[in-house]
Enzyme design. Sequence first.
Site, PDB file in Angstrom:
ATOM      1  CB  SER A 116      -0.858  -0.010   1.274  1.00 37.75           C
ATOM      2  OG  SER A 116      -1.322   1.270   1.575  1.00 37.75           O
ATOM      3  CE1 TYR A 139      -6.222   4.198  -0.980  1.00 38.02           C
ATOM      4  CE2 TYR A 139      -4.431   4.295   0.602  1.00 38.02           C
ATOM      5  CZ  TYR A 139      -5.661   3.803   0.215  1.00 38.02           C
ATOM      6  OH  TYR A 139      -6.318   2.923   1.018  1.00 38.02           O
ATOM      7  CB  THR A 165      -7.226   2.236  -4.306  1.00 34.68           C
ATOM      8  OG1 THR A 165      -6.389   1.088  -4.170  1.00 34.68           O
ATOM      9  CG2 THR A 165      -8.489   2.021  -3.487  1.00 34.68           C
ATOM     10  CE  LYS A 265      -8.296  -3.198  -2.762  1.00 34.50           C
ATOM     11  NZ  LYS A 265      -8.436  -2.032  -1.895  1.00 34.50           N
ATOM     12  CG  HIS A 289     -11.136   0.760   0.814  1.00 34.61           C
ATOM     13  ND1 HIS A 289     -10.492   1.445  -0.166  1.00 34.61           N
ATOM     14  CD2 HIS A 289     -10.283   0.763   1.869  1.00 34.61           C
ATOM     15  CE1 HIS A 289      -9.315   1.852   0.265  1.00 34.61           C
ATOM     16  NE2 HIS A 289      -9.168   1.446   1.502  1.00 34.61           N
TER      17      HIS A 289
HETATM   18  C1  LIG Z   1      -6.547  -1.904   7.900  1.00 31.77           C
HETATM   19  C2  LIG Z   1      -6.839  -1.830   6.444  1.00 31.77           C
HETATM   20  C3  LIG Z   1      -6.093  -1.000   5.651  1.00 31.77           C
HETATM   21  C4  LIG Z   1      -6.347  -0.934   4.282  1.00 31.77           C
HETATM   22  N1  LIG Z   1      -5.557  -0.143   3.516  1.00 31.77           N
HETATM   23  C5  LIG Z   1      -5.755  -0.122   2.186  1.00 31.77           C
HETATM   24  C6  LIG Z   1      -4.879   0.606   1.353  1.00 31.77           C
HETATM   25  O1  LIG Z   1      -3.923   1.208   1.818  1.00 31.77           O
HETATM   26  N2  LIG Z   1      -5.140   0.619   0.021  1.00 31.77           N
HETATM   27  C7  LIG Z   1      -6.214  -0.051  -0.524  1.00 31.77           C
HETATM   28  O2  LIG Z   1      -6.404  -0.008  -1.747  1.00 31.77           O
HETATM   29  N3  LIG Z   1      -7.031  -0.766   0.250  1.00 31.77           N
HETATM   30  C8  LIG Z   1      -6.831  -0.836   1.572  1.00 31.77           C
HETATM   31  N4  LIG Z   1      -7.636  -1.586   2.353  1.00 31.77           N
HETATM   32  C9  LIG Z   1      -8.695  -2.388   1.736  1.00 31.77           C
HETATM   33  C10 LIG Z   1      -8.187  -3.782   1.383  1.00 31.77           C
HETATM   34  O3  LIG Z   1      -7.224  -3.733   0.357  1.00 31.77           O
HETATM   35  C11 LIG Z   1      -9.328  -4.691   0.911  1.00 31.77           C
HETATM   36  O4  LIG Z   1     -10.023  -4.071  -0.141  1.00 31.77           O
HETATM   37  C12 LIG Z   1     -10.299  -5.018   2.034  1.00 31.77           C
HETATM   38  O5  LIG Z   1      -9.625  -5.199   3.249  1.00 31.77           O
HETATM   39  C13 LIG Z   1     -11.081  -6.276   1.669  1.00 31.77           C
HETATM   40  O6  LIG Z   1     -12.008  -6.564   2.643  1.00 31.77           O
HETATM   41  P1  LIG Z   1     -11.758  -7.681   3.786  1.00 31.77           P
HETATM   42  O7  LIG Z   1     -10.756  -7.117   4.708  1.00 31.77           O
HETATM   43  O8  LIG Z   1     -13.107  -7.821   4.410  1.00 31.77           O
HETATM   44  O9  LIG Z   1     -11.292  -8.928   3.106  1.00 31.77           O
HETATM   45  C14 LIG Z   1      -7.396  -1.690   3.714  1.00 31.77           C
HETATM   46  C15 LIG Z   1      -8.141  -2.538   4.528  1.00 31.77           C
HETATM   47  C16 LIG Z   1      -7.868  -2.625   5.879  1.00 31.77           C
HETATM   48  C17 LIG Z   1      -8.670  -3.580   6.714  1.00 31.77           C
END
Ligand SMILES: Cc1cc2nc3c(=O)[nH]c(=O)nc-3n(C[C@H](O)[C@H](O)[C@H](O)COP(=O)(O)O)c2cc1C
Length: 393
Positions: A116, A139, A165, A265, A289
Amino acid sequence: MSERLRANAIRRAYTIEDLRQAAKNTLPKGVFDFYDGAAEDEDTLKNNALAFKKQLWRPHVLRDVSKVDPSGEVFGSKIGLPLAIGPTGGAGFGHPLADLALAKAAAQFNIPYCLSTSATTSIERLAEHAPGRLWFQAYVLSDQVHFWKLQERALSAGYEALMITVDLAVGGKRVKDHHNHFSLPFRFSDRNLIDMLSRPRWLFRMMRHGFPVMENLVGANAPKASAMKSLSGLGSSVGKNYDPSFDFDRLKEVRERWPKKLIVKGVQRGDDAAKLVELGVDLIVVSNHGGRQLDGAQASLEVLPEVLASVAGRVPVWVDGGIRHGGDMAKALSLGASGVLSGRATLYGAVAAAHEGAHQALSILSDEFLRTMQLCGVCRAKEFQRDLLQKQI
Ligand SMILES: Cc1cc2nc3c(=O)[nH]c(=O)nc-3n(C[C@H](O)[C@H](O)[C@H](O)COP(=O)(O)O)c2cc1C
Protein backbone atom coordinates in the site's frame (compact mmCIF):
# COMPACT_ATOMS: atom_id res chain seq x y z
CA MET A 1 2.36 -14.66 27.59
CA SER A 2 5.92 -15.23 26.34
CA GLU A 3 6.78 -14.79 22.65
CA ARG A 4 7.26 -18.56 22.35
CA LEU A 5 3.85 -19.36 23.81
CA ARG A 6 2.30 -16.71 21.57
CA ALA A 7 3.98 -18.19 18.50
CA ASN A 8 2.66 -21.64 19.48
CA ALA A 9 -0.84 -20.24 19.90
CA ILE A 10 -0.60 -18.76 16.39
CA ARG A 11 0.59 -22.06 14.94
CA ARG A 12 -2.38 -23.78 16.56
CA ALA A 13 -4.85 -21.23 15.12
CA TYR A 14 -7.33 -23.23 13.05
CA THR A 15 -9.44 -20.49 11.52
CA ILE A 16 -9.07 -16.87 10.46
CA GLU A 17 -11.38 -16.05 13.38
CA ASP A 18 -8.76 -17.59 15.73
CA LEU A 19 -6.18 -15.20 14.24
CA ARG A 20 -8.61 -12.29 14.59
CA GLN A 21 -8.98 -13.13 18.29
CA ALA A 22 -5.18 -13.36 18.63
CA ALA A 23 -4.88 -9.87 17.10
CA LYS A 24 -7.56 -8.59 19.44
CA ASN A 25 -5.72 -10.02 22.47
CA THR A 26 -2.38 -8.57 21.34
CA LEU A 27 -3.20 -5.03 20.23
CA PRO A 28 -4.48 -1.88 21.91
CA LYS A 29 -8.19 -1.49 21.24
CA GLY A 30 -7.71 1.55 18.99
CA VAL A 31 -5.23 -0.27 16.77
CA PHE A 32 -7.33 -3.45 16.57
CA ASP A 33 -10.47 -1.45 15.77
CA PHE A 34 -8.62 0.39 12.98
CA TYR A 35 -7.99 -2.98 11.29
CA ASP A 36 -11.23 -4.70 12.18
CA GLY A 37 -13.62 -1.78 11.84
CA ALA A 38 -15.26 -0.11 8.86
CA ALA A 39 -17.23 3.01 7.98
CA GLU A 40 -20.30 4.37 9.81
CA ASP A 41 -22.70 1.57 10.85
CA GLU A 42 -20.44 -1.05 9.20
CA ASP A 43 -23.37 -2.31 7.12
CA THR A 44 -21.21 -2.92 4.05
CA LEU A 45 -18.67 -4.82 6.14
CA LYS A 46 -21.54 -7.09 7.26
CA ASN A 47 -23.04 -7.28 3.73
CA ASN A 48 -19.71 -8.50 2.33
CA ALA A 49 -19.56 -11.42 4.77
CA LEU A 50 -23.28 -12.22 4.48
CA ALA A 51 -23.11 -12.42 0.70
CA PHE A 52 -20.74 -15.40 1.01
CA LYS A 53 -22.91 -17.08 3.65
CA LYS A 54 -25.97 -16.78 1.37
CA GLN A 55 -24.29 -18.81 -1.37
CA LEU A 56 -24.79 -22.50 -0.59
CA TRP A 57 -22.90 -25.36 -2.19
CA ARG A 58 -24.42 -28.02 -4.46
CA PRO A 59 -21.38 -30.31 -4.54
CA HIS A 60 -20.61 -33.12 -6.95
CA VAL A 61 -19.88 -36.50 -5.39
CA LEU A 62 -18.19 -39.69 -6.61
CA ARG A 63 -15.37 -37.95 -8.45
CA ASP A 64 -11.71 -38.81 -8.03
CA VAL A 65 -10.36 -35.93 -5.97
CA SER A 66 -7.27 -37.72 -4.67
CA LYS A 67 -5.16 -35.15 -6.56
CA VAL A 68 -6.30 -31.55 -6.95
CA ASP A 69 -4.61 -28.49 -8.41
CA PRO A 70 -5.39 -25.27 -6.51
CA SER A 71 -3.19 -23.02 -8.66
CA GLY A 72 -4.41 -19.86 -10.30
CA GLU A 73 -3.09 -17.56 -12.99
CA VAL A 74 -2.46 -13.88 -13.35
CA PHE A 75 -0.91 -11.89 -16.20
CA GLY A 76 -0.13 -15.09 -18.09
CA SER A 77 1.75 -16.92 -15.37
CA LYS A 78 0.86 -19.44 -12.72
CA ILE A 79 0.36 -18.60 -9.04
CA GLY A 80 0.07 -21.03 -6.12
CA LEU A 81 -3.54 -20.14 -5.39
CA PRO A 82 -6.04 -17.85 -7.17
CA LEU A 83 -5.23 -15.27 -4.48
CA ALA A 84 -3.09 -12.20 -3.87
CA ILE A 85 -2.55 -10.32 -0.62
CA GLY A 86 -4.27 -6.97 -1.04
CA PRO A 87 -2.93 -3.61 0.14
CA THR A 88 -3.49 -2.79 3.80
CA GLY A 89 -1.98 0.47 5.00
CA GLY A 90 -0.75 1.07 8.52
CA ALA A 91 0.00 -2.61 9.23
CA GLY A 92 3.18 -1.60 11.07
CA PHE A 93 1.11 -0.08 13.88
CA GLY A 94 0.11 -3.65 14.75
CA HIS A 95 3.54 -5.21 14.25
CA PRO A 96 6.59 -3.40 12.86
CA LEU A 97 7.42 -6.34 10.59
CA ALA A 98 3.87 -6.91 9.31
CA ASP A 99 4.40 -5.69 5.71
CA LEU A 100 7.56 -7.73 5.25
CA ALA A 101 5.95 -10.75 6.88
CA LEU A 102 2.98 -10.59 4.50
CA ALA A 103 5.20 -10.20 1.46
CA LYS A 104 7.46 -13.08 2.49
CA ALA A 105 4.50 -15.36 3.26
CA ALA A 106 3.01 -14.48 -0.14
CA ALA A 107 6.28 -15.48 -1.82
CA GLN A 108 6.29 -18.79 0.08
CA PHE A 109 2.83 -19.56 -1.28
CA ASN A 110 3.80 -18.23 -4.72
CA ILE A 111 1.10 -15.55 -4.78
CA PRO A 112 1.47 -11.78 -5.39
CA TYR A 113 1.71 -9.25 -2.58
CA CYS A 114 0.46 -5.70 -3.03
CA LEU A 115 2.17 -2.97 -1.00
CA SER A 116 0.00 0.00 0.00
CA THR A 117 0.94 3.65 -0.44
CA SER A 118 0.24 3.99 3.29
CA ALA A 119 2.38 1.01 4.25
CA THR A 120 4.94 1.47 6.98
CA THR A 121 7.61 -0.10 4.76
CA SER A 122 8.95 1.77 1.76
CA ILE A 123 8.70 0.56 -1.83
CA GLU A 124 12.45 -0.05 -1.95
CA ARG A 125 12.87 -1.64 1.48
CA LEU A 126 10.14 -4.15 0.71
CA ALA A 127 11.57 -5.01 -2.71
CA GLU A 128 15.02 -5.46 -1.19
CA HIS A 129 13.92 -7.83 1.58
CA ALA A 130 10.95 -9.69 0.11
CA PRO A 131 11.26 -11.87 -2.94
CA GLY A 132 8.34 -12.74 -5.19
CA ARG A 133 5.73 -11.00 -7.29
CA LEU A 134 5.19 -7.50 -5.97
CA TRP A 135 2.45 -5.06 -6.90
CA PHE A 136 2.31 -1.45 -5.72
CA GLN A 137 -0.99 0.20 -4.81
CA ALA A 138 -1.02 3.94 -5.42
CA TYR A 139 -3.51 6.21 -3.77
CA VAL A 140 -4.24 9.32 -5.78
CA LEU A 141 -2.37 11.88 -3.72
CA SER A 142 -3.19 15.56 -3.84
CA ASP A 143 0.59 16.08 -4.12
CA GLN A 144 0.79 15.08 -7.77
CA VAL A 145 4.56 15.28 -7.95
CA HIS A 146 4.79 12.72 -5.16
CA PHE A 147 2.10 10.57 -6.82
CA TRP A 148 4.16 10.28 -10.03
CA LYS A 149 7.38 9.83 -8.09
CA LEU A 150 5.94 6.82 -6.24
CA GLN A 151 5.11 5.19 -9.57
CA GLU A 152 8.62 5.81 -10.89
CA ARG A 153 10.05 4.32 -7.71
CA ALA A 154 7.85 1.22 -8.03
CA LEU A 155 8.96 0.84 -11.64
CA SER A 156 12.66 1.16 -10.76
CA ALA A 157 12.27 -1.30 -7.90
CA GLY A 158 10.87 -3.90 -10.31
CA TYR A 159 7.25 -4.10 -9.20
CA GLU A 160 5.18 -6.15 -11.61
CA ALA A 161 1.98 -4.10 -11.52
CA LEU A 162 0.52 -0.81 -10.38
CA MET A 163 -2.83 -0.85 -8.60
CA ILE A 164 -4.86 2.36 -8.48
CA THR A 165 -7.55 2.40 -5.80
CA VAL A 166 -10.55 4.43 -6.90
CA ASP A 167 -13.09 4.10 -4.08
CA LEU A 168 -11.47 6.71 -1.87
CA ALA A 169 -12.18 10.15 -3.33
CA VAL A 170 -12.42 11.22 0.31
CA GLY A 171 -11.91 9.23 3.49
CA GLY A 172 -14.73 7.06 4.81
CA LYS A 173 -16.28 8.02 8.13
CA ARG A 174 -14.66 5.62 10.58
CA VAL A 175 -16.62 6.09 13.76
CA LYS A 176 -14.55 3.72 15.91
CA ASP A 177 -11.30 5.49 14.97
CA HIS A 178 -12.85 8.80 15.94
CA HIS A 179 -13.99 7.50 19.32
CA ASN A 180 -10.64 5.76 19.94
CA HIS A 181 -8.63 8.89 18.97
CA PHE A 182 -6.90 6.81 16.29
CA SER A 183 -5.66 8.60 13.21
CA LEU A 184 -2.94 8.21 10.59
CA PRO A 185 -0.39 9.67 10.89
CA PHE A 186 -0.65 8.67 14.52
CA ARG A 187 -1.06 11.35 17.18
CA PHE A 188 -0.87 10.78 20.91
CA SER A 189 -3.78 11.74 23.15
CA ASP A 190 -4.76 10.93 26.77
CA ARG A 191 -7.20 8.30 25.58
CA ASN A 192 -4.98 6.43 23.16
CA LEU A 193 -2.04 6.58 25.58
CA ILE A 194 -4.04 4.76 28.28
CA ASP A 195 -5.12 2.24 25.65
CA MET A 196 -1.50 1.64 24.56
CA LEU A 197 -0.31 1.21 28.14
CA SER A 198 -2.81 -1.64 28.46
CA ARG A 199 -0.67 -3.66 26.00
CA PRO A 200 2.88 -3.37 27.41
CA ARG A 201 4.34 -6.11 25.17
CA TRP A 202 3.04 -4.35 22.05
CA LEU A 203 4.31 -1.02 23.40
CA PHE A 204 7.75 -2.46 24.17
CA ARG A 205 8.01 -3.82 20.61
CA MET A 206 7.03 -0.45 19.17
CA MET A 207 9.62 1.33 21.30
CA ARG A 208 12.32 -1.18 20.33
CA HIS A 209 11.67 -0.85 16.59
CA GLY A 210 10.78 2.84 16.66
CA PHE A 211 7.27 4.13 16.12
CA PRO A 212 6.17 3.28 12.56
CA VAL A 213 6.12 5.86 9.82
CA MET A 214 4.23 5.70 6.52
CA GLU A 215 7.51 5.59 4.65
CA ASN A 216 6.12 6.11 1.15
CA LEU A 217 4.47 9.34 2.23
CA VAL A 218 7.63 10.88 3.66
CA GLY A 219 8.25 14.09 1.71
CA ALA A 220 4.70 14.34 0.36
CA ASN A 221 3.22 17.78 0.75
CA ALA A 222 0.24 17.72 3.07
CA PRO A 223 -2.86 19.43 1.66
CA LYS A 224 -4.02 22.69 3.23
CA ALA A 225 -6.01 22.20 6.44
CA SER A 226 -9.18 23.41 4.70
CA ALA A 227 -8.84 20.71 2.04
CA MET A 228 -8.57 18.04 4.70
CA LYS A 229 -12.20 18.45 5.69
CA SER A 230 -15.00 16.81 3.79
CA LEU A 231 -17.59 19.08 2.18
CA SER A 232 -19.70 18.66 5.31
CA GLY A 233 -16.90 20.28 7.32
CA LEU A 234 -16.22 17.21 9.45
CA GLY A 235 -12.69 15.88 9.12
CA SER A 236 -11.97 12.21 8.50
CA SER A 237 -9.07 10.26 9.96
CA VAL A 238 -8.27 8.76 6.54
CA GLY A 239 -7.99 10.11 3.04
CA LYS A 240 -6.44 13.41 4.07
CA ASN A 241 -3.79 13.28 1.38
CA TYR A 242 -6.05 12.20 -1.48
CA ASP A 243 -7.23 14.11 -4.51
CA PRO A 244 -11.03 14.10 -4.95
CA SER A 245 -10.75 15.59 -8.46
CA PHE A 246 -9.14 12.44 -9.92
CA ASP A 247 -11.30 11.14 -12.80
CA PHE A 248 -11.23 8.90 -15.89
CA ASP A 249 -9.14 11.43 -17.86
CA ARG A 250 -6.49 11.50 -15.17
CA LEU A 251 -6.51 7.72 -14.99
CA LYS A 252 -5.88 7.73 -18.74
CA GLU A 253 -2.70 9.69 -18.06
CA VAL A 254 -1.63 7.03 -15.53
CA ARG A 255 -2.26 4.38 -18.19
CA GLU A 256 -0.13 6.30 -20.68
CA ARG A 257 2.74 6.77 -18.26
CA TRP A 258 2.82 3.35 -16.54
CA PRO A 259 4.33 0.80 -18.97
CA LYS A 260 3.57 -2.40 -17.05
CA LYS A 261 0.36 -4.05 -15.87
CA LEU A 262 -2.30 -1.69 -14.51
CA ILE A 263 -4.93 -2.83 -11.99
CA VAL A 264 -7.89 -0.72 -10.87
CA LYS A 265 -9.37 -1.61 -7.49
CA GLY A 266 -12.62 -0.39 -6.01
CA VAL A 267 -14.99 -0.85 -8.97
CA GLN A 268 -18.64 -1.30 -7.99
CA ARG A 269 -20.61 -0.98 -11.25
CA GLY A 270 -20.67 -2.60 -14.67
CA ASP A 271 -20.70 0.69 -16.61
CA ASP A 272 -17.56 1.95 -14.83
CA ALA A 273 -15.87 -1.39 -15.48
CA ALA A 274 -16.63 -1.15 -19.21
CA LYS A 275 -15.01 2.29 -19.38
CA LEU A 276 -11.93 0.94 -17.63
CA VAL A 277 -11.58 -1.85 -20.17
CA GLU A 278 -11.71 0.72 -22.98
CA LEU A 279 -9.09 2.78 -21.18
CA GLY A 280 -6.67 -0.15 -21.30
CA VAL A 281 -6.70 -1.41 -17.74
CA ASP A 282 -5.30 -4.96 -17.39
CA LEU A 283 -7.22 -6.23 -14.37
CA ILE A 284 -10.25 -4.99 -12.42
CA VAL A 285 -10.86 -5.63 -8.72
CA VAL A 286 -14.48 -5.41 -7.59
CA SER A 287 -14.16 -3.97 -4.11
CA ASN A 288 -15.74 -1.60 -1.63
CA HIS A 289 -12.56 -1.33 0.45
CA GLY A 290 -13.84 -3.92 2.91
CA GLY A 291 -16.70 -1.61 3.87
CA ARG A 292 -14.31 1.11 5.01
CA GLN A 293 -15.47 3.78 2.57
CA LEU A 294 -19.10 4.17 1.45
CA ASP A 295 -21.28 2.50 4.04
CA GLY A 296 -24.47 1.04 2.58
CA ALA A 297 -22.68 -0.09 -0.57
CA GLN A 298 -23.66 -3.49 -1.96
CA ALA A 299 -21.54 -6.50 -1.07
CA SER A 300 -18.75 -6.88 -3.61
CA LEU A 301 -19.75 -10.51 -4.27
CA GLU A 302 -23.24 -9.25 -5.23
CA VAL A 303 -21.78 -6.71 -7.70
CA LEU A 304 -19.45 -9.24 -9.31
CA PRO A 305 -21.97 -10.68 -11.86
CA GLU A 306 -22.85 -7.19 -13.19
CA VAL A 307 -19.18 -6.31 -13.64
CA LEU A 308 -18.40 -9.65 -15.28
CA ALA A 309 -21.29 -9.23 -17.72
CA SER A 310 -20.11 -5.78 -18.67
CA VAL A 311 -16.44 -6.75 -19.02
CA ALA A 312 -17.40 -9.85 -21.04
CA GLY A 313 -14.08 -11.64 -20.60
CA ARG A 314 -11.94 -8.82 -22.04
CA VAL A 315 -9.87 -8.51 -18.84
CA PRO A 316 -9.75 -10.64 -15.68
CA VAL A 317 -12.02 -9.57 -12.85
CA TRP A 318 -10.98 -10.22 -9.25
CA VAL A 319 -12.97 -9.50 -6.10
CA ASP A 320 -12.34 -8.79 -2.43
CA GLY A 321 -14.31 -8.04 0.72
CA GLY A 322 -15.39 -10.49 3.40
CA ILE A 323 -13.12 -13.38 2.50
CA ARG A 324 -12.46 -15.26 5.74
CA HIS A 325 -12.43 -18.87 4.51
CA GLY A 326 -10.86 -20.82 1.69
CA GLY A 327 -14.46 -21.73 0.82
CA ASP A 328 -15.20 -18.02 0.22
CA MET A 329 -12.39 -17.95 -2.35
CA ALA A 330 -14.02 -20.94 -4.04
CA LYS A 331 -17.43 -19.23 -4.05
CA ALA A 332 -15.96 -16.12 -5.69
CA LEU A 333 -14.36 -18.29 -8.40
CA SER A 334 -17.62 -20.18 -8.93
CA LEU A 335 -19.35 -16.86 -9.56
CA GLY A 336 -16.78 -16.00 -12.23
CA ALA A 337 -13.93 -14.17 -10.49
CA SER A 338 -10.46 -15.02 -11.79
CA GLY A 339 -8.97 -14.49 -8.35
CA VAL A 340 -9.46 -12.81 -4.98
CA LEU A 341 -7.56 -10.42 -2.74
CA SER A 342 -7.29 -11.06 0.96
CA GLY A 343 -7.50 -8.05 3.25
CA ARG A 344 -8.16 -8.53 6.94
CA ALA A 345 -7.87 -12.34 6.72
CA THR A 346 -4.09 -12.16 6.28
CA LEU A 347 -3.70 -8.87 8.14
CA TYR A 348 -5.00 -10.33 11.44
CA GLY A 349 -2.24 -12.92 11.38
CA ALA A 350 0.51 -10.46 10.45
CA VAL A 351 -0.38 -7.89 13.11
CA ALA A 352 -0.75 -10.59 15.79
CA ALA A 353 2.55 -12.34 15.06
CA ALA A 354 4.34 -11.10 11.92
CA HIS A 355 5.84 -14.07 10.02
CA GLU A 356 4.16 -16.90 11.92
CA GLY A 357 0.82 -15.11 11.73
CA ALA A 358 0.95 -14.22 8.04
CA HIS A 359 2.10 -17.73 7.15
CA GLN A 360 -0.59 -19.31 9.31
CA ALA A 361 -3.31 -17.17 7.69
CA LEU A 362 -2.28 -18.36 4.24
CA SER A 363 -1.99 -21.97 5.47
CA ILE A 364 -5.57 -21.78 6.78
CA LEU A 365 -6.95 -20.26 3.56
CA SER A 366 -5.01 -22.72 1.42
CA ASP A 367 -6.05 -25.77 3.47
CA GLU A 368 -9.71 -24.71 3.41
CA PHE A 369 -9.58 -24.00 -0.31
CA LEU A 370 -8.15 -27.46 -1.05
CA ARG A 371 -10.68 -29.11 1.24
CA THR A 372 -13.53 -27.23 -0.48
CA MET A 373 -12.25 -28.37 -3.87
CA GLN A 374 -12.23 -31.99 -2.76
CA LEU A 375 -15.62 -31.81 -1.04
CA CYS A 376 -17.16 -30.16 -4.12
CA GLY A 377 -15.66 -32.70 -6.53
CA VAL A 378 -13.51 -30.08 -8.27
CA CYS A 379 -10.01 -31.11 -9.40
CA ARG A 380 -8.71 -27.80 -10.75
CA ALA A 381 -9.41 -24.33 -9.35
CA LYS A 382 -10.51 -23.23 -12.83
CA GLU A 383 -13.34 -25.78 -12.73
CA PHE A 384 -15.40 -23.97 -10.12
CA GLN A 385 -18.69 -23.21 -11.92
CA ARG A 386 -21.82 -21.22 -11.23
CA ASP A 387 -23.96 -24.36 -10.99
CA LEU A 388 -22.10 -25.43 -7.86
CA LEU A 389 -23.90 -22.71 -5.92
CA GLN A 390 -27.48 -21.94 -5.01
CA LYS A 391 -28.32 -18.56 -3.55
CA GLN A 392 -30.38 -18.73 -0.40
CA ILE A 393 -33.34 -16.37 -0.71
C1 LIG B 1 -6.55 -1.90 7.90
C2 LIG B 1 -6.84 -1.83 6.44
C3 LIG B 1 -6.09 -1.00 5.65
C4 LIG B 1 -6.35 -0.93 4.28
N1 LIG B 1 -5.56 -0.14 3.52
C5 LIG B 1 -5.76 -0.12 2.19
C6 LIG B 1 -4.88 0.61 1.35
O1 LIG B 1 -3.92 1.21 1.82
N2 LIG B 1 -5.14 0.62 0.02
C7 LIG B 1 -6.21 -0.05 -0.52
O2 LIG B 1 -6.40 -0.01 -1.75
N3 LIG B 1 -7.03 -0.77 0.25
C8 LIG B 1 -6.83 -0.84 1.57
N4 LIG B 1 -7.64 -1.59 2.35
C9 LIG B 1 -8.70 -2.39 1.74
C10 LIG B 1 -8.19 -3.78 1.38
O3 LIG B 1 -7.22 -3.73 0.36
C11 LIG B 1 -9.33 -4.69 0.91
O4 LIG B 1 -10.02 -4.07 -0.14
C12 LIG B 1 -10.30 -5.02 2.03
O5 LIG B 1 -9.62 -5.20 3.25
C13 LIG B 1 -11.08 -6.28 1.67
O6 LIG B 1 -12.01 -6.56 2.64
P1 LIG B 1 -11.76 -7.68 3.79
O7 LIG B 1 -10.76 -7.12 4.71
O8 LIG B 1 -13.11 -7.82 4.41
O9 LIG B 1 -11.29 -8.93 3.11
C14 LIG B 1 -7.40 -1.69 3.71
C15 LIG B 1 -8.14 -2.54 4.53
C16 LIG B 1 -7.87 -2.63 5.88
C17 LIG B 1 -8.67 -3.58 6.71
